[in-house]
Design an enzyme around this catalytic site. Sequence first.
Site, PDB file in Angstrom:
ATOM      1  N   GLU A 155       8.058  -3.852   7.857  1.00 17.27           N
ATOM      2  CA  GLU A 155       7.208  -3.046   8.734  1.00 17.27           C
ATOM      3  C   GLU A 155       6.498  -1.920   7.985  1.00 17.27           C
ATOM      4  O   GLU A 155       5.316  -1.668   8.199  1.00 17.27           O
ATOM      5  CB  GLU A 155       8.050  -2.457   9.873  1.00 17.27           C
ATOM      6  CG  GLU A 155       7.283  -1.523  10.810  1.00 17.27           C
ATOM      7  CD  GLU A 155       6.168  -2.212  11.577  1.00 17.27           C
ATOM      8  OE1 GLU A 155       5.029  -1.724  11.540  1.00 17.27           O
ATOM      9  OE2 GLU A 155       6.444  -3.255  12.203  1.00 17.27           O
ATOM     10  N   VAL A 189       2.749  -1.851   5.798  1.00 22.68           N
ATOM     11  CA  VAL A 189       1.393  -1.695   6.350  1.00 22.68           C
ATOM     12  C   VAL A 189       1.383  -0.487   7.270  1.00 22.68           C
ATOM     13  O   VAL A 189       1.972  -0.502   8.347  1.00 22.68           O
ATOM     14  CB  VAL A 189       0.949  -2.942   7.135  1.00 22.68           C
ATOM     15  CG1 VAL A 189      -0.456  -2.738   7.711  1.00 22.68           C
ATOM     16  CG2 VAL A 189       0.983  -4.179   6.255  1.00 22.68           C
ATOM     17  N   GLY A 245       2.757   2.508   6.927  1.00 21.07           N
ATOM     18  CA  GLY A 245       3.872   3.446   6.921  1.00 21.07           C
ATOM     19  C   GLY A 245       4.550   3.535   8.284  1.00 21.07           C
ATOM     20  O   GLY A 245       5.134   2.569   8.771  1.00 21.07           O
ATOM     21  N   GLY A 305      -1.721  15.459  -3.488  1.00 14.35           N
ATOM     22  CA  GLY A 305      -0.754  14.381  -3.612  1.00 14.35           C
ATOM     23  C   GLY A 305      -1.097  13.144  -2.811  1.00 14.35           C
ATOM     24  O   GLY A 305      -0.294  12.213  -2.706  1.00 14.35           O
ATOM     25  N   GLU A 342      -3.273   9.095  -6.472  1.00 17.54           N
ATOM     26  CA  GLU A 342      -2.606   9.053  -7.764  1.00 17.54           C
ATOM     27  C   GLU A 342      -3.534   9.584  -8.857  1.00 17.54           C
ATOM     28  O   GLU A 342      -4.745   9.732  -8.661  1.00 17.54           O
ATOM     29  CB  GLU A 342      -2.206   7.607  -8.100  1.00 17.54           C
ATOM     30  CG  GLU A 342      -1.287   6.954  -7.092  1.00 17.54           C
ATOM     31  CD  GLU A 342       0.116   7.529  -7.116  1.00 17.54           C
ATOM     32  OE1 GLU A 342       0.480   8.178  -8.129  1.00 17.54           O
ATOM     33  OE2 GLU A 342       0.834   7.343  -6.121  1.00 17.54           O
ATOM     34  N   LYS A 363      -2.724  -4.732   2.284  1.00 19.19           N
ATOM     35  CA  LYS A 363      -2.212  -4.608   3.650  1.00 19.19           C
ATOM     36  C   LYS A 363      -2.843  -5.626   4.596  1.00 19.19           C
ATOM     37  O   LYS A 363      -2.141  -6.207   5.435  1.00 19.19           O
ATOM     38  CB  LYS A 363      -2.436  -3.181   4.154  1.00 19.19           C
ATOM     39  CG  LYS A 363      -1.618  -2.162   3.370  1.00 19.19           C
ATOM     40  CD  LYS A 363      -2.033  -0.729   3.652  1.00 19.19           C
ATOM     41  CE  LYS A 363      -1.241   0.241   2.798  1.00 19.19           C
ATOM     42  NZ  LYS A 363      -1.682   1.640   2.941  1.00 19.19           N
ATOM     43  N   GLY A 379       4.194   9.046   3.320  1.00 18.33           N
ATOM     44  CA  GLY A 379       5.080  10.178   3.516  1.00 18.33           C
ATOM     45  C   GLY A 379       6.533   9.754   3.425  1.00 18.33           C
ATOM     46  O   GLY A 379       6.905   8.642   3.798  1.00 18.33           O
TER      47      GLY A 379
END
Length: 339
Positions: free
Chosen positions: A146, A149, A151, A203, A206, A221, A313
């Site tokens: 889950e 894709v 988060g 943040g 990258e 995704k 996150g």
Amino acid sequence: MRILMSGYGTVGRGFAEVLEKRSKFLEERFGKENLPRIVCVMDSKTVARDPAGLDMKALEERKLRTGKVGDESYSDSVAVIDSVGFDLLVEVSPTDIKDGGAGLRNIRRALERGKDVITVNKGPLALCFGELIDLAVENECKLKFEGSVGGAMPIINLCHNNLAGENIRSIKGIFNGTCNYILSKMDNGQPFEQALKEAQQRGYAETDPTNDIEGFDAAAKVTILANSVFHRNVTIRDVRITGISSITPDAIALAASRNMVIRLIGEVSETKLEVSPRLVPKGHPLAIGGTINTAMIDADLAGPITVYGRGAGRIETASAILGDLLSVMDDRIGKKHSK
């Protein structure tokens, strides 16, 4: 439930924290004897293990102090997997969308051993989805993903469970918060390079932002959605991909003059597999700003359904892993102690 965790970065730390936060809930649901315990953790170079369950607070302190989870070094993660007694692999190592990296090898080996797997690692799923699903079926184990894709944004389990009786015609969405953040800043007059630098400072992006800004992350995704929801047999190489690096201030201004914004949209259906910048009317659900992910599911009975959520996150993505863990444990153990 003995857990081997591969990867101890942001998401791995978050998962350990979530397990601690929900320990009372898990004990009430499954009983103290069935509480999930992390018996092994691999970071990029070292491994820590304890069959009785690791002290994750002590492990975190050690990682912060030394940069390592343990004294024992390793060169082959598959060899570690073969040496540990565990029931479930939580694979949260860094994504490699070129060849799947260690994550693919780890998932493949765990499934071959008949172990359940939960992953948020997009690379293996975007490259070898069919093979991994077949391995899970062949060895009677579960592969849950889950969090791969969107988060914390619910979409895969939503489509499989709540919308099981629907004919889902298409899914369109914003699947990369970094690009959405950059485009939102450009809406307010910031040049692309300045918006990208700010995203890196916060943040969101990258040091090498290629996977985000060139659309590869979003493409991974939509590949997962195509295979999982639409039962296609595709890889990321089948996606038509256009990123956002060529979007100019003039293009943003032209869109604004038409009361529109530009957003990087992924679209998947039985015939379509695409990631590209598109014009979206202001006020439309896909015109959302910031780092939030969103998806519009076009279902034949329910009509359009829109979901939002944080696409990244520590705790947010860990919450998706927790949901998959509950699903696995419900099937394996049952809600014997739930109130």
